[in-house]
Every structure is written in structure tokens, then in C-alpha cells.
Design a protein around this motif. Structure first.
Motif, mmCIF file in Angstrom:
data_model
loop_
_atom_site.group_PDB
_atom_site.id
_atom_site.type_symbol
_atom_site.label_atom_id
_atom_site.label_comp_id
_atom_site.label_asym_id
_atom_site.label_seq_id
_atom_site.Cartn_x
_atom_site.Cartn_y
_atom_site.Cartn_z
ATOM 1 N N GLN A 36 79.221 -135.102 38.568
ATOM 2 C CA GLN A 36 78.921 -133.685 38.794
ATOM 3 C C GLN A 36 78.048 -133.109 37.683
ATOM 4 N N THR A 37 78.225 -133.610 36.466
ATOM 5 C CA THR A 37 77.454 -133.119 35.319
ATOM 6 C C THR A 37 75.957 -133.214 35.593
ATOM 7 N N LEU A 38 75.571 -134.280 36.281
ATOM 8 C CA LEU A 38 74.151 -134.546 36.507
ATOM 9 C C LEU A 38 73.522 -133.615 37.532
ATOM 10 N N HIS A 39 74.367 -132.837 38.239
ATOM 11 C CA HIS A 39 73.861 -131.975 39.306
ATOM 12 C C HIS A 39 73.988 -130.507 38.926
ATOM 13 N N GLY A 40 73.250 -130.122 37.887
ATOM 14 C CA GLY A 40 73.143 -128.702 37.549
ATOM 15 C C GLY A 40 74.169 -128.161 36.581
ATOM 16 N N LYS A 41 75.028 -129.013 36.018
ATOM 17 C CA LYS A 41 75.994 -128.518 35.045
ATOM 18 C C LYS A 41 75.302 -128.281 33.697
ATOM 19 N N ALA A 42 75.997 -127.543 32.827
ATOM 20 C CA ALA A 42 75.384 -127.102 31.570
ATOM 21 C C ALA A 42 74.843 -128.246 30.701
ATOM 22 N N PRO A 43 75.603 -129.319 30.446
ATOM 23 C CA PRO A 43 75.066 -130.362 29.563
ATOM 24 C C PRO A 43 73.773 -130.974 30.070
ATOM 25 N N LEU A 73 70.337 -116.520 26.992
ATOM 26 C CA LEU A 73 71.005 -116.718 25.704
ATOM 27 C C LEU A 73 70.032 -116.970 24.546
ATOM 28 N N GLY A 74 68.758 -117.155 24.844
ATOM 29 C CA GLY A 74 67.789 -117.410 23.776
ATOM 30 C C GLY A 74 67.788 -118.850 23.304
ATOM 31 N N PHE A 75 67.935 -119.774 24.250
ATOM 32 C CA PHE A 75 68.031 -121.184 23.890
ATOM 33 C C PHE A 75 66.732 -121.743 23.322
ATOM 34 N N ALA A 76 65.592 -121.354 23.882
ATOM 35 C CA ALA A 76 64.308 -121.956 23.467
ATOM 36 C C ALA A 76 64.029 -121.793 21.975
ATOM 37 N N PRO A 77 64.144 -120.577 21.414
ATOM 38 C CA PRO A 77 63.901 -120.461 19.970
ATOM 39 C C PRO A 77 64.938 -121.200 19.128
ATOM 40 N N ALA A 78 66.189 -121.234 19.595
ATOM 41 C CA ALA A 78 67.217 -121.975 18.856
ATOM 42 C C ALA A 78 66.905 -123.466 18.870
ATOM 43 N N LEU A 79 66.415 -123.963 20.011
ATOM 44 C CA LEU A 79 66.056 -125.367 20.136
ATOM 45 C C LEU A 79 64.911 -125.720 19.189
ATOM 46 N N GLU A 80 63.967 -124.820 19.078
ATOM 47 C CA GLU A 80 62.821 -125.065 18.199
ATOM 48 C C GLU A 80 63.260 -125.271 16.750
ATOM 49 N N ARG A 81 64.334 -124.602 16.352
ATOM 50 C CA ARG A 81 64.811 -124.696 14.966
ATOM 51 C C ARG A 81 65.635 -125.943 14.703
ATOM 52 N N ALA A 82 66.010 -126.662 15.754
ATOM 53 C CA ALA A 82 66.970 -127.759 15.615
ATOM 54 C C ALA A 82 66.310 -129.127 15.500
ATOM 55 N N ASP A 83 67.011 -130.029 14.808
ATOM 56 C CA ASP A 83 66.617 -131.436 14.770
ATOM 57 C C ASP A 83 67.480 -132.264 15.723
ATOM 58 N N LEU A 84 68.722 -131.859 15.871
ATOM 59 C CA LEU A 84 69.676 -132.563 16.723
ATOM 60 C C LEU A 84 70.416 -131.527 17.565
ATOM 61 N N VAL A 85 70.632 -131.857 18.846
ATOM 62 C CA VAL A 85 71.373 -130.968 19.745
ATOM 63 C C VAL A 85 72.658 -131.663 20.172
ATOM 64 N N ILE A 86 73.763 -130.927 20.072
ATOM 65 C CA ILE A 86 75.049 -131.435 20.554
ATOM 66 C C ILE A 86 75.468 -130.569 21.733
ATOM 67 N N THR A 87 75.597 -131.205 22.896
ATOM 68 C CA THR A 87 76.051 -130.489 24.085
ATOM 69 C C THR A 87 77.359 -131.105 24.555
ATOM 70 N N GLY A 88 77.829 -130.693 25.729
ATOM 71 C CA GLY A 88 79.050 -131.297 26.250
ATOM 72 C C GLY A 88 79.851 -130.367 27.138
ATOM 73 N N GLU A 89 80.913 -130.938 27.712
ATOM 74 C CA GLU A 89 81.886 -130.196 28.524
ATOM 75 C C GLU A 89 83.118 -131.077 28.662
ATOM 76 N N GLY A 90 84.128 -130.565 29.344
ATOM 77 C CA GLY A 90 85.399 -131.286 29.413
ATOM 78 C C GLY A 90 85.288 -132.674 29.997
ATOM 79 N N SER A 91 84.556 -132.800 31.100
ATOM 80 C CA SER A 91 84.388 -134.100 31.739
ATOM 81 C C SER A 91 82.913 -134.354 32.000
ATOM 82 N N LEU A 92 82.396 -135.410 31.413
ATOM 83 C CA LEU A 92 81.020 -135.830 31.699
ATOM 84 C C LEU A 92 81.111 -136.845 32.837
#
Length: 380
Positions: free
Chosen positions: A303-310, A281-300
Motif C-alpha cells: 500500500q505504501t507504494l500507492h500514494g502513501k506519504a513515504p 507544509l513547505g517540503f521543497a525548501p526543507a529538502l533543499e537544505r538536507a543531505d539525508l532524508v528519513i521518511t517512514g510510517e507504521g507499515s512499509l
């Protein structure tokens, strides 16, 4: 990072409420209500499961549709994504639980044949790299259906093809992989999954995931034996041999009802789904441009800690020295666990609306209000 003006929204879907694209739109709207000139970049993410194609399309891939077999053989319209020789194929598009008729679960009969047809469509389109996202499957057939769609043959003692689905694998007397599509040898196939289960055993596909697909305890026992038998037959098959046992025991072989095992027979390389998708998806260059990152999913949650997107987003952001906050419908992790994952603070919808049913029904507007709080706390 107080004073941050460049925000990257890289969240997964809120399952059952909002797609990852909708999450990004709602968060952006809430931020801009408080800080109208905030610069927001949206990069919806997925970890290889359902929503993976949508995330790729949102990142600029072309959506392609094709008619394939659903898990019970009925034709369905499934999509994959393509850009510059890279295809993103999501097995749930063809063989997912959502493709079953309403109220019907078929743990013994559901087949991955349509997933093989999707892979073939990507080959037809000229893909040289295929990211194969697996998860959300209705199937426990070890990828046999997928392999059959690509030219493999699995025959019973009578010389006829065995019945589709995991239940039919107990009758496999011989396997022939010589007819597999020759184009597969010239393609990089990446198995993208957020689970690392082996094919069989107490942590295998039938035992861990079979019940979610309607498998009774007896079904689980039958499926585990059928998959073990399938792998044993493949050990005696020309062109595979002892590698079949190694693949069956490998992390990821049990992903999506064992389709991970089938993909490994095709030469797939297993990688954590979120890592693969962030690259694609090209995350690395987008991350470089950012000051703050907002992530998330329906339930944190745990399971989130074991390979989920956030967790994947937060790990990459932390490595780059970026501050991360998360949005979610429900928060089931203590602050210390969030901190260890690289998330400074989480904002659940239930902080705004304690009624969970209302959170699900009105997730969009409530998420905008949550984003307003993030804007006040971290952006303004």
C-alpha cells in the motif's frame, strides 16, 4: 550520503503507536545520541488522512477548534488548521471512525454533516484555499451530509429531508443545491486523498471500504445502489446535470465513503494527498537544505507504494538527488521494491525487537535505537 550532517525527518505516523510529531522527536533523539551536533529539521507529514491537521500545526499552522456533529449526530470537538488564508481540513476530525462511540459501527447511518460544518468554519475564518484531506471515515454517504451542512437539500417523495447516512440516499426523490454557501464559489477547494476509487461499482466506495466500516455484504449492496441512485438524481438536478455522472466515475470520487464525489460537486480539484501536503507544509525548501532524508510510517508494504506519504517523500527526494532511508514498525517490501521507490534502506523496529506486541507498546524507545543505527550508517 556518508558524512551528511543535515538530516530532514519527514515521516508519517506509526498508526496506533506514535504520531508523526512523536516519530520525528524520537528519530532526532536517536540521531543525536550518536552524532550530537547533527543538524536535524523535522517536518512531520501526512497524506490527507488522519493526522493531517497535526502535521499542518507542526509546520506552523494555527490550530482552530470548533464544535460539530459527529458521524451519528452527537457533538464533538474537531480541529482544523489555518495559516495566511489557507485552511487544512481533515474530514476524519468530524466524521472519522474514531468519532464513533466505542464498539459502535454504523455503515448505513453515519453522516458527513460535521465535515461540512468544518468546511463552513474554515470559510468563516476567511480561508481562500481549503485543502480537504479525506480518509479514515466512518461514513458512506457520498458527501450528502457535508453538502447538507453547506446548504444543499435532499428530499424524499414526501418533501421531507431523507434520513442521514448512506442508507437514507435510496429515498432521495429530489436534490436542491441552490442554497449552497455562496462563498464556496470564491474558494479554491483541493481534495487531498491517497485513493483513486470511483463512487460505485466493484472498485467503488461501498465495495472496497464498506467492510472496514462494519458493512455486511447486504449493506454493501444496499449502499452501492443508494449511491448510484443519489448520483442519478443529481444528474437531473439544476446546476449539476451530466457532470454528476462524470464526477461519480472520476478517480477519487469514492474516497472516504464517497465524500470525494460530494467535494467534486463543490468544485474541488482532486490531487494525491501527499503531493498536496508536501506543498502546503513547505517540503521543497526543507529538502533543499538536507543531505539525508528519513521518511517512514507504521507499515512499509504494498500500500505504501500507492500514494502513501513515504512514497511521496521518497519520489520528491529522489528527483532532487537526495538520499532517502526509511523507518517503520514492520517491513513487508523487498529491497528491490524499496529501491524502485527511491528508498535506499529501511529500518524496521522488528530488527531491534522481534516481538511485534512489544514494538507497538514500546515504539518510542525502540525507534530511538533504530535511529542510532541510521546515524552510524549514514550520518557519522
Amino acid at each position: 550520503m556518508d558524512g551528511a550532517r543535515r538530516v530532514l525527518v519527514a515521516a508519517d505516523k506509526f498508526k496506533g503507536s506514535l504520531t508523526a510529531v512523536e516519530v520525528a522527536k524520537r528519530v532526532t533523539a536517536g540521531l543525536r545520541r550518536v552524532v550530537p551536533d547533527v543538524r536535524v529539521e523535522a517536518l512531520p507529514v501526512a497524506d490527507g488522512g488522519d493526522g493531517t491537521v497535526a502535521a499542518a500545526v507542526a509546520a506552523g499552522f494555527e490550530r482552530r477548534e470548533v464544535r460539530v456533529a459527529g458521524p451519528l449526530g452527537d457533538e464533538v470537538t474537531a480541529a482544523y488548521a489555518l495559516r495566511e488564508g489557507t485552511a487544512v481540513v481533515e474530514m476524519a476530525e468530524a466524521s472519522g471512525l474514531q468519532r464513533l462511540p466505542a464498539g459502535v459501527l454504523a455503515p448505513l447511518a453515519a453522516s458527513t454533516y460535521g465535515s461540512g460544518e468544518l468546511l463552513r468554519a474554515a470559510l468563516d475564518a476567511g480561508a481562500r484555499t481549503i485543502v480537504f484531506g479525506v480518509g479514515g471515515s466512518a461514513t458512506t454517504d457520498g458527501g450528502a451530509g457535508m453538502l447538507a451542512a453547506l446548504g444543499a437539500r435532499f428530499l424524499g417523495g414526501d418533501g421531507e429531508p431523507v434520513a442521514p447516512g448512506g442508507g437514507g440516499l435510496s429515498g432521495v426523490a429530489s436534490a436542491d443545491l441552490s442554497g449552497l454557501d455562496p462563498r464556496l464559489s470564491g474558494v479554491e477547494l483541493v481534495l487531498a486523498s491517497d485513493v483513486d476509487n470511483p463512487l460505485t461499482g466493484p472498485k467503488g466506495a461501498p465495495a472496497v471500504y464498506g467492510p472496514q466500516k462494519g458493512a455486511s455484504p447486504e449493506d454493501v449492496t444496499a449502499l452501492d445502489a443508494a449511491l448510484a441512485h443519489f448520483a442519478k438524481v443529481l444528474q437531473g438536478t439544476e446546476g449539476v446535470g451530466a457532470r454528476a455522472a462524470d464526477y461519480a466515475a472520476s478517480p477519487g470520487a469514492g474516497a472516504a465513503g464517497g465524500i470525494g464525489f460530494g467535494a467534486m460537486l463543490l468544485g474541488a480539484r482532486f490531487r494525491p494527498g501527499i503531493e498536496v501536503m508536501l506543498d502546503v507544509l513547505g517540503f521543497a525548501p526543507a529538502l533543499e537544505r538536507a543531505d539525508l532524508v528519513i521518511t517512514g510510517e507504521g507499515s512499509l508494504d504494498e500500500q505504501t507504494l500507492h500514494g502513501k506519504a513515504p512514497a511521496g517523500v521518497a519520489a520528491a527526494a529522489r528527483a532532487a538527488g537526495k538520499e532517502v532511508v526509511a523507518v517503520c514498525g514492520r517491513l513487508a517490501l523487498p529491497a528491490e521494491a524499496l529501491g524502485r521507490a527511491g528508498i535506499r534502506r529501511a529500518y524496521p523496529l522488528t530488527d531491534v525487537e522481534p516481538d511485534v506486541a512489544k514494538c507497538i507498546a514500546d515504539a518510542g524507545p525502540i525507534l530511538e535505537r533504530v535511529a542510532e543505527s541510521i546515524a552510524r550508517d549514514f550520518v557519522a
